[in-house]
Scaffold this motif. Structure first.
Motif, PDB file in Angstrom:
ATOM      1  N   VAL A  42      46.343 -41.482  25.044  1.00  0.00           N
ATOM      2  CA  VAL A  42      44.952 -42.154  24.810  1.00  0.00           C
ATOM      3  C   VAL A  42      44.362 -42.426  25.953  1.00  0.00           C
ATOM      4  CG1 VAL A  42      44.176 -44.738  23.743  1.00  0.00           C
ATOM      5  CG2 VAL A  42      46.443 -43.258  22.743  1.00  0.00           C
ATOM      6  N   ILE A  43      43.021 -42.404  26.095  1.00  0.00           N
ATOM      7  CA  ILE A  43      42.060 -42.377  27.166  1.00  0.00           C
ATOM      8  C   ILE A  43      40.989 -43.218  26.717  1.00  0.00           C
ATOM      9  CG2 ILE A  43      41.131 -41.396  28.953  1.00  0.00           C
ATOM     10  CD1 ILE A  43      42.751 -38.839  28.740  1.00  0.00           C
ATOM     11  N   TYR A  44      40.349 -44.178  27.723  1.00  0.00           N
ATOM     12  CA  TYR A  44      39.236 -44.885  27.197  1.00  0.00           C
ATOM     13  C   TYR A  44      38.170 -44.415  28.226  1.00  0.00           C
ATOM     14  CZ  TYR A  44      42.444 -47.818  24.544  1.00  0.00           C
ATOM     15  OH  TYR A  44      43.452 -48.212  23.526  1.00  0.00           O
ATOM     16  N   GLY A 100      41.632 -33.612  20.782  1.00  0.00           N
ATOM     17  CA  GLY A 100      41.794 -34.838  19.808  1.00  0.00           C
ATOM     18  C   GLY A 100      40.624 -35.500  19.209  1.00  0.00           C
ATOM     19  N   GLU A 101      40.600 -36.787  18.946  1.00  0.00           N
ATOM     20  CA  GLU A 101      39.418 -37.309  18.425  1.00  0.00           C
ATOM     21  C   GLU A 101      38.974 -38.499  18.924  1.00  0.00           C
ATOM     22  OE1 GLU A 101      39.671 -37.874  14.176  1.00  0.00           O
ATOM     23  OE2 GLU A 101      39.741 -35.373  13.666  1.00  0.00           O
ATOM     24  N   VAL A 102      37.818 -39.118  18.894  1.00  0.00           N
ATOM     25  CA  VAL A 102      37.264 -40.227  19.500  1.00  0.00           C
ATOM     26  C   VAL A 102      36.732 -41.163  18.417  1.00  0.00           C
ATOM     27  CG1 VAL A 102      35.130 -41.145  20.722  1.00  0.00           C
ATOM     28  CG2 VAL A 102      36.339 -39.130  21.695  1.00  0.00           C
ATOM     29  N   TYR A 124      26.073 -51.221  25.598  1.00  0.00           N
ATOM     30  CA  TYR A 124      27.484 -50.974  25.942  1.00  0.00           C
ATOM     31  C   TYR A 124      28.540 -50.596  24.836  1.00  0.00           C
ATOM     32  CZ  TYR A 124      32.226 -52.216  27.957  1.00  0.00           C
ATOM     33  OH  TYR A 124      33.338 -52.322  28.565  1.00  0.00           O
ATOM     34  N   CYS A 125      29.449 -49.613  25.027  1.00  0.00           N
ATOM     35  CA  CYS A 125      30.338 -49.229  24.010  1.00  0.00           C
ATOM     36  C   CYS A 125      31.634 -48.716  24.658  1.00  0.00           C
ATOM     37  CB  CYS A 125      29.993 -48.551  22.698  1.00  0.00           C
ATOM     38  SG  CYS A 125      29.328 -46.947  23.054  1.00  0.00           S
ATOM     39  N   VAL A 126      32.742 -48.893  24.024  1.00  0.00           N
ATOM     40  CA  VAL A 126      33.911 -48.069  24.704  1.00  0.00           C
ATOM     41  C   VAL A 126      34.288 -47.052  23.628  1.00  0.00           C
ATOM     42  CG1 VAL A 126      36.299 -48.573  25.069  1.00  0.00           C
ATOM     43  CG2 VAL A 126      34.756 -50.233  25.651  1.00  0.00           C
ATOM     44  N   LEU A 127      34.456 -45.793  24.257  1.00  0.00           N
ATOM     45  CA  LEU A 127      35.090 -44.716  23.393  1.00  0.00           C
ATOM     46  C   LEU A 127      36.613 -44.647  23.744  1.00  0.00           C
ATOM     47  CD1 LEU A 127      32.316 -41.885  24.693  1.00  0.00           C
ATOM     48  CD2 LEU A 127      32.233 -43.680  22.718  1.00  0.00           C
ATOM     49  N   ARG A 128      37.518 -44.575  22.564  1.00  0.00           N
ATOM     50  CA  ARG A 128      38.836 -44.231  22.676  1.00  0.00           C
ATOM     51  C   ARG A 128      39.186 -42.624  22.217  1.00  0.00           C
ATOM     52  NH1 ARG A 128      44.421 -47.379  20.724  1.00  0.00           N
ATOM     53  NH2 ARG A 128      45.327 -45.574  20.073  1.00  0.00           N
ATOM     54  N   PHE A 129      39.683 -41.936  22.998  1.00  0.00           N
ATOM     55  CA  PHE A 129      40.018 -40.900  22.840  1.00  0.00           C
ATOM     56  C   PHE A 129      41.680 -40.464  22.427  1.00  0.00           C
ATOM     57  CE2 PHE A 129      41.986 -36.832  24.358  1.00  0.00           C
ATOM     58  CZ  PHE A 129      41.381 -35.866  23.543  1.00  0.00           C
ATOM     59  N   ASP A 130      41.964 -40.163  21.368  1.00  0.00           N
ATOM     60  CA  ASP A 130      43.324 -40.167  20.834  1.00  0.00           C
ATOM     61  C   ASP A 130      43.778 -38.554  21.043  1.00  0.00           C
ATOM     62  OD1 ASP A 130      44.581 -42.944  20.004  1.00  0.00           O
ATOM     63  OD2 ASP A 130      42.574 -42.993  19.152  1.00  0.00           O
ATOM     64  N   ALA A 131      44.484 -38.281  21.720  1.00  0.00           N
ATOM     65  CA  ALA A 131      44.982 -36.713  21.788  1.00  0.00           C
ATOM     66  C   ALA A 131      45.967 -36.302  20.911  1.00  0.00           C
ATOM     67  CB  ALA A 131      45.597 -36.453  23.519  1.00  0.00           C
ATOM     68  N   SER A 132      45.781 -35.092  20.141  1.00  0.00           N
ATOM     69  CA  SER A 132      46.550 -34.461  19.258  1.00  0.00           C
ATOM     70  C   SER A 132      47.265 -33.475  19.688  1.00  0.00           C
ATOM     71  CB  SER A 132      45.859 -34.185  18.008  1.00  0.00           C
ATOM     72  OG  SER A 132      44.961 -33.285  18.287  1.00  0.00           O
ATOM     73  N   SER A 133      47.077 -32.759  20.844  1.00  0.00           N
ATOM     74  CA  SER A 133      47.628 -31.583  21.537  1.00  0.00           C
ATOM     75  C   SER A 133      47.126 -31.557  22.836  1.00  0.00           C
ATOM     76  CB  SER A 133      47.223 -30.200  20.622  1.00  0.00           C
ATOM     77  OG  SER A 133      45.952 -30.071  20.692  1.00  0.00           O
ATOM     78  N   LEU A 184      51.214 -33.988  20.629  1.00  0.00           N
ATOM     79  CA  LEU A 184      51.653 -35.450  20.663  1.00  0.00           C
ATOM     80  C   LEU A 184      51.710 -35.855  19.401  1.00  0.00           C
ATOM     81  CD1 LEU A 184      49.325 -34.509  23.163  1.00  0.00           C
ATOM     82  CD2 LEU A 184      50.111 -36.941  23.977  1.00  0.00           C
ATOM     83  N   GLU A 185      52.922 -36.495  19.040  1.00  0.00           N
ATOM     84  CA  GLU A 185      53.273 -36.858  17.635  1.00  0.00           C
ATOM     85  C   GLU A 185      54.466 -38.263  17.687  1.00  0.00           C
ATOM     86  OE1 GLU A 185      55.175 -33.611  15.782  1.00  0.00           O
ATOM     87  OE2 GLU A 185      53.394 -32.646  15.415  1.00  0.00           O
ATOM     88  N   ASP A 186      54.041 -39.262  17.274  1.00  0.00           N
ATOM     89  CA  ASP A 186      55.023 -40.319  17.098  1.00  0.00           C
ATOM     90  C   ASP A 186      55.363 -40.941  18.275  1.00  0.00           C
ATOM     91  OD1 ASP A 186      54.937 -40.107  13.993  1.00  0.00           O
ATOM     92  OD2 ASP A 186      56.651 -38.532  14.236  1.00  0.00           O
ATOM     93  N   GLY A 187      54.455 -40.797  19.403  1.00  0.00           N
ATOM     94  CA  GLY A 187      54.846 -41.448  20.609  1.00  0.00           C
ATOM     95  C   GLY A 187      55.496 -40.104  21.542  1.00  0.00           C
ATOM     96  N   GLY A 188      55.713 -39.220  21.009  1.00  0.00           N
ATOM     97  CA  GLY A 188      56.463 -37.965  22.057  1.00  0.00           C
ATOM     98  C   GLY A 188      55.493 -36.725  22.078  1.00  0.00           C
ATOM     99  N   PHE A 189      56.125 -35.998  22.809  1.00  0.00           N
ATOM    100  CA  PHE A 189      55.570 -34.692  23.139  1.00  0.00           C
ATOM    101  C   PHE A 189      56.341 -33.470  22.644  1.00  0.00           C
ATOM    102  CE2 PHE A 189      54.336 -31.096  26.234  1.00  0.00           C
ATOM    103  CZ  PHE A 189      52.996 -31.107  25.723  1.00  0.00           C
ATOM    104  N   LYS A 190      55.763 -32.708  21.694  1.00  0.00           N
ATOM    105  CA  LYS A 190      56.753 -31.453  21.384  1.00  0.00           C
ATOM    106  C   LYS A 190      56.173 -30.494  21.964  1.00  0.00           C
ATOM    107  CE  LYS A 190      58.428 -29.306  17.104  1.00  0.00           C
ATOM    108  NZ  LYS A 190      58.376 -29.391  15.479  1.00  0.00           N
ATOM    109  N   LYS A 191      56.881 -29.662  22.755  1.00  0.00           N
ATOM    110  CA  LYS A 191      56.618 -28.581  23.464  1.00  0.00           C
ATOM    111  C   LYS A 191      56.530 -27.412  22.702  1.00  0.00           C
ATOM    112  CE  LYS A 191      58.330 -29.829  27.965  1.00  0.00           C
ATOM    113  NZ  LYS A 191      59.407 -29.611  28.986  1.00  0.00           N
TER     114      LYS A 191
END
Length: 228
Positions: A43-45, A79-81, A111-120, A134-141
């Motif tokens: 997650v990146i803002y 991911g998605e914003v 002024y607004c904030v963008l939250r980026f949620d990574a999926s891969s 990136l699934e369920d708080g983990g990283f599947k290689k």
């Protein structure tokens, strides 16, 4: 330290990252953006203007990409914003220097904030190259090359199996079955096994050249690094 932990630390050290949106014509549009905050790798803002072109594009299509680099290492995320314009979120990520862009302060309507949620993610760090989800708080290689013999893993049909019956993220069907290696050998023995296959697939490569290429590559593979 795991590669995903190294990647998260790189994101944390990055003051600016590249954020890409998708135009109405379907092209990527990339902008350098200051990182307002992050939660690990996933997650990146970012702070931006509500009237900006990127915000409009994310309203139309939330799909996004983020990347950063440091030295010879790199992190690429897909991911998605989500767009936040509520007072609580805006105040949480407000930084004093934002006043140059938003003279109304944290309550500035633009002024607004963008939250980026990574999926891969695709990571290249310390000579290790790996894809993952990136699934369920983990990283599947999910490696692109067998981490035993170096064969490209172009589809799940080419991947071996783990003890629980799942598709292996690291090894090919010839090297891994039911969570075990199909044969025990040293790295040099594996190279000699692979030389005839490489020269058959690439007649323009001599046996000595193939052997030299593998001796350069194999020490970086998971099995031969001793991290299996």
């Amino acid at each position: 330290m795991k590669i995903e932990e190294k990647a998260a630390a790189m994101v944390e050290r990055s003051e600016a990252l590249v954020l890409s949106s998708v135009t109405s014509e379907g092209y990527p549009r990339s902008c350098m953006m200051s990182r307002a905050g992050n939660e690990g790798l996933g997650v990146i803002y970012f702070a931006t203007g509500a009237s900006s072109l990127k915000t409009y594009q994310f309203k139309e299509n939330p799909k996004a990409g983020v990347c950063c680099s440091e030295g010879g290492d790199s992190v690429t995320l897909i991911g998605e914003v989500t767009i936040f314009d509520d007072s609580e979120t805006k105040r949480k990520f407000w930084q004093d220097w934002f006043i140059e862009h938003f003279p109304g302060g944290p309550d500035d309507p633009d002024y607004c904030v963008l939250r980026f949620d990574a999926s891969s993610a695709t990571l290249w760090i310390d000579g290790e190259f790996v894809d993952g989800r990136l699934e369920d708080g983990g990283f599947k290689k999910s490696y692109r090359f067998c981490q035993s013999c170096g064969m490209p893993l172009s589809s799940d049909d080419m991947r071996g199996s783990e003890a629980d019956g799942s598709v292996s993220g690291k090894y090919c069907v010839y090297c891994r079955k039911d969570g075990k290696f199909t044969f025990d050998c040293t790295m040099d023995e594996m190279i000699e096994q692979c030389v005839p296959h490489m020269t058959a697939a690439h007649p323009e490569i001599s046996a000595d050249a193939a052997r030299g290429m593998m001796r350069g590559m194999f020490p970086s593979l998971v099995r031969w690094r001793g991290s299996e």
